[in-house]
Each structure stands twice: as C-alpha cells, then as structure tokens.
Design a protein around this motif. Sequence first.
Motif, mmCIF file in Angstrom:
data_model
loop_
_atom_site.group_PDB
_atom_site.id
_atom_site.type_symbol
_atom_site.label_atom_id
_atom_site.label_comp_id
_atom_site.label_asym_id
_atom_site.label_seq_id
_atom_site.Cartn_x
_atom_site.Cartn_y
_atom_site.Cartn_z
ATOM 1 N N ILE A 75 0.752 -1.147 -0.035
ATOM 2 C CA ILE A 75 -0.132 0.061 0.044
ATOM 3 C C ILE A 75 0.985 1.273 -0.022
ATOM 4 C CG2 ILE A 75 -1.619 1.287 1.265
ATOM 5 C CD1 ILE A 75 -3.020 -1.265 2.061
ATOM 6 N N ASP A 76 1.894 1.273 0.907
ATOM 7 C CA ASP A 76 2.936 2.456 1.113
ATOM 8 C C ASP A 76 3.504 2.343 -0.442
ATOM 9 O OD1 ASP A 76 2.209 3.111 3.430
ATOM 10 O OD2 ASP A 76 4.085 1.864 4.349
ATOM 11 N N ALA A 77 3.983 1.773 -1.163
ATOM 12 C CA ALA A 77 4.509 1.537 -2.445
ATOM 13 C C ALA A 77 3.633 2.205 -3.385
ATOM 14 C CB ALA A 77 5.186 0.405 -2.993
ATOM 15 N N SER A 78 2.310 1.778 -3.504
ATOM 16 C CA SER A 78 1.386 2.369 -4.665
ATOM 17 C C SER A 78 0.919 3.742 -4.078
ATOM 18 C CB SER A 78 0.091 1.308 -4.336
ATOM 19 O OG SER A 78 0.463 -0.032 -4.677
ATOM 20 N N ASP A 79 0.957 4.043 -2.833
ATOM 21 C CA ASP A 79 0.540 5.514 -2.507
ATOM 22 C C ASP A 79 1.743 6.421 -2.777
ATOM 23 O OD1 ASP A 79 -1.296 7.168 -1.153
ATOM 24 O OD2 ASP A 79 0.314 7.541 0.544
ATOM 25 N N ASP A 80 2.924 6.040 -2.590
ATOM 26 C CA ASP A 80 4.147 6.714 -2.731
ATOM 27 C C ASP A 80 4.099 7.215 -4.573
ATOM 28 O OD1 ASP A 80 5.056 6.846 -0.328
ATOM 29 O OD2 ASP A 80 6.296 5.272 -0.699
ATOM 30 N N LEU A 81 3.887 6.287 -5.229
ATOM 31 C CA LEU A 81 3.907 6.423 -6.620
ATOM 32 C C LEU A 81 2.687 6.813 -7.419
ATOM 33 C CD1 LEU A 81 6.229 3.332 -7.430
ATOM 34 C CD2 LEU A 81 6.920 5.516 -7.130
ATOM 35 N N THR A 82 1.791 7.177 -6.684
ATOM 36 C CA THR A 82 0.372 7.579 -7.392
ATOM 37 C C THR A 82 0.660 9.019 -8.144
ATOM 38 O OG1 THR A 82 -1.039 6.551 -5.746
ATOM 39 C CG2 THR A 82 -1.892 8.546 -6.892
ATOM 40 N N CYS A 83 1.243 9.625 -7.569
ATOM 41 C CA CYS A 83 1.378 11.120 -7.997
ATOM 42 C C CYS A 83 2.967 11.302 -8.968
ATOM 43 C CB CYS A 83 1.413 12.280 -6.973
ATOM 44 S SG CYS A 83 -0.161 12.426 -6.188
ATOM 45 N N GLN A 84 3.581 10.243 -8.999
ATOM 46 C CA GLN A 84 4.889 10.452 -9.869
ATOM 47 C C GLN A 84 4.468 10.151 -11.365
ATOM 48 O OE1 GLN A 84 7.881 10.892 -8.559
ATOM 49 N NE2 GLN A 84 6.454 11.234 -6.833
ATOM 50 N N PRO A 85 5.024 10.633 -12.184
ATOM 51 C CA PRO A 85 4.750 10.625 -13.687
ATOM 52 C C PRO A 85 4.914 9.173 -14.148
ATOM 53 C CG PRO A 85 6.785 11.645 -13.221
ATOM 54 C CD PRO A 85 6.153 11.684 -12.038
ATOM 55 N N PHE A 86 4.105 8.919 -15.071
ATOM 56 C CA PHE A 86 4.183 7.675 -15.897
ATOM 57 C C PHE A 86 5.329 7.835 -16.969
ATOM 58 C CE2 PHE A 86 3.326 4.872 -19.498
ATOM 59 C CZ PHE A 86 3.325 3.550 -19.131
ATOM 60 N N VAL A 87 6.379 7.015 -17.034
ATOM 61 C CA VAL A 87 7.569 7.079 -18.162
ATOM 62 C C VAL A 87 7.727 5.791 -18.858
ATOM 63 C CG1 VAL A 87 9.905 7.712 -18.493
ATOM 64 C CG2 VAL A 87 8.538 8.725 -16.514
ATOM 65 N N ALA A 88 7.901 5.879 -20.179
ATOM 66 C CA ALA A 88 8.157 4.631 -20.614
ATOM 67 C C ALA A 88 9.292 4.892 -21.908
ATOM 68 C CB ALA A 88 6.962 3.946 -21.650
ATOM 69 N N ASN A 89 10.070 3.773 -22.241
ATOM 70 C CA ASN A 89 11.182 3.892 -23.061
ATOM 71 C C ASN A 89 10.655 3.871 -24.463
ATOM 72 O OD1 ASN A 89 13.827 4.582 -22.116
ATOM 73 N ND2 ASN A 89 13.804 2.483 -20.922
ATOM 74 N N ILE A 90 11.259 4.720 -25.590
ATOM 75 C CA ILE A 90 11.171 4.525 -26.762
ATOM 76 C C ILE A 90 12.270 3.407 -27.271
ATOM 77 C CG2 ILE A 90 11.161 5.288 -29.210
ATOM 78 C CD1 ILE A 90 10.408 8.222 -27.821
ATOM 79 N N PHE A 91 11.649 2.242 -27.859
ATOM 80 C CA PHE A 91 12.756 1.335 -28.175
ATOM 81 C C PHE A 91 12.781 1.136 -29.565
ATOM 82 C CE2 PHE A 91 8.872 -1.148 -27.748
ATOM 83 C CZ PHE A 91 8.999 -2.055 -29.060
ATOM 84 N N ARG A 92 11.972 1.711 -30.363
ATOM 85 C CA ARG A 92 12.248 1.863 -32.017
ATOM 86 C C ARG A 92 11.659 2.978 -32.587
ATOM 87 N NH1 ARG A 92 9.819 -3.235 -35.963
ATOM 88 N NH2 ARG A 92 10.495 -2.263 -37.790
ATOM 89 N N THR A 93 12.048 3.528 -33.801
ATOM 90 C CA THR A 93 11.771 4.614 -34.413
ATOM 91 C C THR A 93 11.567 4.230 -35.858
ATOM 92 O OG1 THR A 93 13.648 5.527 -35.074
ATOM 93 C CG2 THR A 93 12.433 6.235 -32.875
ATOM 94 N N GLU A 94 10.467 4.483 -36.527
ATOM 95 C CA GLU A 94 10.292 4.081 -37.956
ATOM 96 C C GLU A 94 9.411 4.882 -38.641
ATOM 97 O OE1 GLU A 94 8.604 0.237 -40.728
ATOM 98 O OE2 GLU A 94 8.320 0.323 -38.506
#
Length: 385
Positions: A288-307
């Motif tokens: 619960i603490d981990a979920s609560d801590d990260l609720t307001c953190q931004p979502f980030v994802a890697n770009i692994f291919r460009t075409e």
Amino acid sequence: MSSNLFSQKIEAQGQAIIYNKDINDARYRATQQAIKQASLQASASIRSNEVMQNGVVSSSTSIQSAAQVNNVDIISEQIFDDILSVTIATRIQPENMCKNGSVNPYRKSVGITGFALQVPQQANLGALHNIGRELPKSLVDAINQQGYLRALSATNLSVYPDLINAPTSANNDGSLTDVARIGEDLGVQYVISGVIRDIGELYPKHPNQKTPLNSLLSWANREDGQRKFVLDLYLYDGFSGALIFQHRYDEIGEWDTKETNKVGFGSAKFWQLHYGKVVAQTLKDMSIDASDDLTCQPFVANIFRTESNRIHINAGALAGIKKGDQFQVFRRYEIFDQLQNAQTQLNNANINVTITQVQPNFAIGELAVEARILNVQQQDVVIAW
C-alpha cells in the motif's frame, strides 16, 4: 454548489497488529491503512471523454484522487490472531489531488530486487535462509494484488555491497548503487529494494544466552518466543537511480513452533505461524505504501524503436495504455558529475505523440512528422503527468 456533490463515498479495509493489548493504538493504525486504501481506490476512478473537433477525435482523462478525506466512519471491526481488521466508509474530495493537479491512469512498472539479510545467522531459527529472495517475491504478489502498480520480480539481483550503510553505500566505481542499470536492464520505471535489518529473537537480557534465569525473565515479560521483523524499504527512480522514498517497518511476532523445526520462509507452515501472519500484514503495508508513494509520480516509458513517423514504446495494454492516448516526448541525455559518473537527464522536446496501436507489452504512436526530422531516437522516453 456543495463539494459533496463531487465527492466519492468509498468503503475500504485496513489491518493492524495489536501490541500489548492496546486496541485503540491498533484501531488507529488500521484506520490509517484503510484511509490510504480508500485514497488509492479514488485514484483509480477514471472518467474519460472523447471530443471530435475539426474531424479529429481527441481524448481527455480526468481522475478523482485522494486529497481530502472527510467523515471517516468505522463500519465494522474484528480481531483474529492479534490482528485488528476495520472497515471504514469515507468521502473523498477530488480537490488538491497532486501538485500537478491530476493523476495519470497508467500502471507504473516496478522491478523488485533481492532483499539482503543484515545478520545471516538469524535465519538459522526456522531455516529462513531463503528469506532474501522469497520475501521480495511475496512483495511482488502483494503489490500486484493491489492492482495500482505492475511489479516484476528480479530477486536474483543485489543492490547493496555494504548493508550497514545502505542505501548510501558505494560501489567500486564510486557510484552509489546499480539501480539505474538495473532499471534499464529490466525495462522498468521504478526499482524497489530493501534490507532486512533484524529477524532475531527478542529477550530482555543476554540475547545470545538462554539460561534458566533469562527464560524466567522472558516469561515474566511475555517475550518468550517473540521474534523481531525489522525491514528498510527503498524506492528508486529507475532512470536516474535517485532514491525517492524510503520506509522502515518494525514489528514483533510470536514464533509459536519448536526451535528445531525447519520451517522455511514462505512455506504453508510459515504463514500459519503468528510470526508469519505479522510478516504478511507487513507485506500488505509495504504494498500500500509503495502504491501510495508512486500515485502522483509521472508515468515514463522508453522508446525502443523509431520508424518513419512512428515510435514504439515499452508499455502497452498491461500498463493501461489505450488507442488515442497522448504523451510528451523527452530526450535522454547523459551528463557527468564531479566524480565523472554518468547521470541521466531528461529534457522536454515539446513533441506530442498519439498512440495508434496497442499490444500487451508495447504500443505504437505517431508523430506529426518523421522521427529523424525531430531527432527522436531510441532510449528517449515518453511521459504522462
């Protein structure tokens, strides 16, 4: 208009261990856990709207999240094995959610490493030598049961070369930890690690000696068979390796089995012990603490291919991404600190990408022009605030 018109009435449960028969203290801690649970449930209440303008369909998402909790009522409570469970009903206002004004709807990925035991000899009681890998595996399950994060097991990895000074211990190359490398290798946004500080027996005096006098003192103080569970939990940003949250859990449970029994951590027998129930409750607190801590953190994802004008990112339907979602592109730069250690810096490229295809573990988005013209490359990232 009354703010209650925009509030949500939510029921949630919380649990706490009863110490020294102090029901009021346990009720307070269980209620606090239930409030956190209600806040997370409110964060998951997503309202999506699609608007067509000039022939283009755009999506907007707003989320009611946990900022202001009003009128907390305890509906029921029960006690089982010295654990108090409460069910509350409360109203949560969708105001002042996070500093950025909203919470994104995506499940952030978390890699969970092995948890080292600071005093390995303490594992001899009950043959808990597998605790360093089995405990974080149990944490993976607990976090995934919550449903707000997507936890992946990496319990074969060790973060700290020096347990006593963790989390500020240094590697041979001068860097604090290998978290950034671990985050990149696992393809996760956040990394959770921990150190199990103490699982030793609790005695009033001479903890290494079980003399008749010590046994009598232990019995008189109701400490005979009591065992400690002290753990430090660390949450890191997987891109930069920066420590962003930490928690300490300090509990005591009864080791109500023979000292010669080889129970093993995580076995059916272990979870039946009072000590096992205490650990299970602590794992729930951690999730619960981990979920609560990260609720307001931004979502980030890697770009692994460009075409051409399309980019592939390493998050998809399992993270809650849908067709039509929009992200901002950030360029990744490597800079060096005064010790010439590489650090990651993300800069806003002022480029938007719209998701056009979604698979379970990745998604494809389209840019306004070709990626090479915008200088969007592999290892750049997309972010949703």
